[in-house]
Design an enzyme around this catalytic site. Sequence first.
Site, short mmCIF file in Angstrom:
data_model
loop_
_atom_site.label_atom_id
_atom_site.label_comp_id
_atom_site.label_asym_id
_atom_site.label_seq_id
_atom_site.Cartn_x
_atom_site.Cartn_y
_atom_site.Cartn_z
N SER A 57 10.66 6.15 2.83
CA SER A 57 11.51 5.72 1.72
C SER A 57 12.31 4.46 2.04
O SER A 57 12.82 3.80 1.15
CB SER A 57 12.47 6.85 1.31
OG SER A 57 13.48 7.04 2.29
N THR A 65 6.13 10.01 6.88
CA THR A 65 5.84 10.01 5.44
C THR A 65 7.04 10.48 4.61
O THR A 65 6.94 10.53 3.39
CB THR A 65 4.65 10.93 5.13
OG1 THR A 65 4.97 12.28 5.52
CG2 THR A 65 3.40 10.48 5.87
N ALA A 66 8.13 10.83 5.27
CA ALA A 66 9.29 11.40 4.55
C ALA A 66 10.39 10.37 4.40
O ALA A 66 10.20 9.32 3.81
CB ALA A 66 9.76 12.66 5.30
N ASN A 110 10.37 16.51 11.85
CA ASN A 110 10.27 15.39 10.92
C ASN A 110 10.99 14.15 11.45
O ASN A 110 10.36 13.15 11.76
CB ASN A 110 10.87 15.77 9.57
CG ASN A 110 9.84 15.80 8.46
OD1 ASN A 110 8.64 15.83 8.73
ND2 ASN A 110 10.29 15.80 7.23
N ASP A 166 7.38 22.18 1.83
CA ASP A 166 7.53 21.60 3.16
C ASP A 166 8.90 21.92 3.77
O ASP A 166 9.02 22.11 4.99
CB ASP A 166 7.34 20.09 3.10
CG ASP A 166 5.87 19.68 3.00
OD1 ASP A 166 5.01 20.55 3.22
OD2 ASP A 166 5.59 18.50 2.72
#
Length: 266
Positions: free
Chosen positions: A168, A163-164, A123, A51
Amino acid sequence: MSERTHIFIYSKHDESSLQKKSILTEMISKQGFNTVDDADSANIIVSLGGDGSFLQAVRKTGFRQDCLYAGISTTGSLGMYCDFHFHDMETVIQAVQHAEIEVRRYPILQVIVDDNPPFYCLNEFSIRSNIIKTFVLDVEIDGLHFETFRGDGMIIATPTGSTAYNKSVNGAVVDPLLPCFQVSELASVNSNKYRTLGSSFILSGQRQLTLRLQQDGNDYPTMGMDNESLSIQHVESVKIELSDRIVKTVKLKNNSFWEKVKRTYL
């Protein structure tokens, strides 16, 4: 896809990556595609790697609006942006030949720091204190003051970027079909003087977010755009909104965003 025949392959420059690039070049040439050395001459841009390589390919080629992007994984597993395995290229070629692929459209962020030209993120954009000390941000939505944040920083993520880094810090995973972006805190300090929402929040693609740094000597933050850093000596404000640009990617019909989420995390 038949009219798209000029392919630029983006890869790292280590020996293993270049060897795979050579193999892929030979393979796709046999199928009637032309590989080009100049990304500006391509109408399909392929990344080799993971990615991170895909994000670099999009950024280094200028978030092209007139071409398709495709991610080919060489890591042994598929990622959120890589729909294809390097060791299963025969399946990919068959899918192309039998029209078993679709085009996915991903929203991207436009970020303007002070009076600098805009830059884009697929992102997320992140802003963090550059020293071991919290900093203060006045958060505005459409020009109206929303909250005053004190802490380590903030992450502003696209739906695919949710989702990155965003995930977290317990941000929500967002369907990329929704034109929006998400704001998540990094270690906020809540007191009688500083008060924040205390949770991630999602803004419509029609909104504009402005972060104003209080000028207390900690105004040289670390800013990240996807997997690259941006260094500016002095920052007063950052304006973030959803761009009218999109990134068009090639996907297999049986590989939706939520199938990727399930495969990656569940």
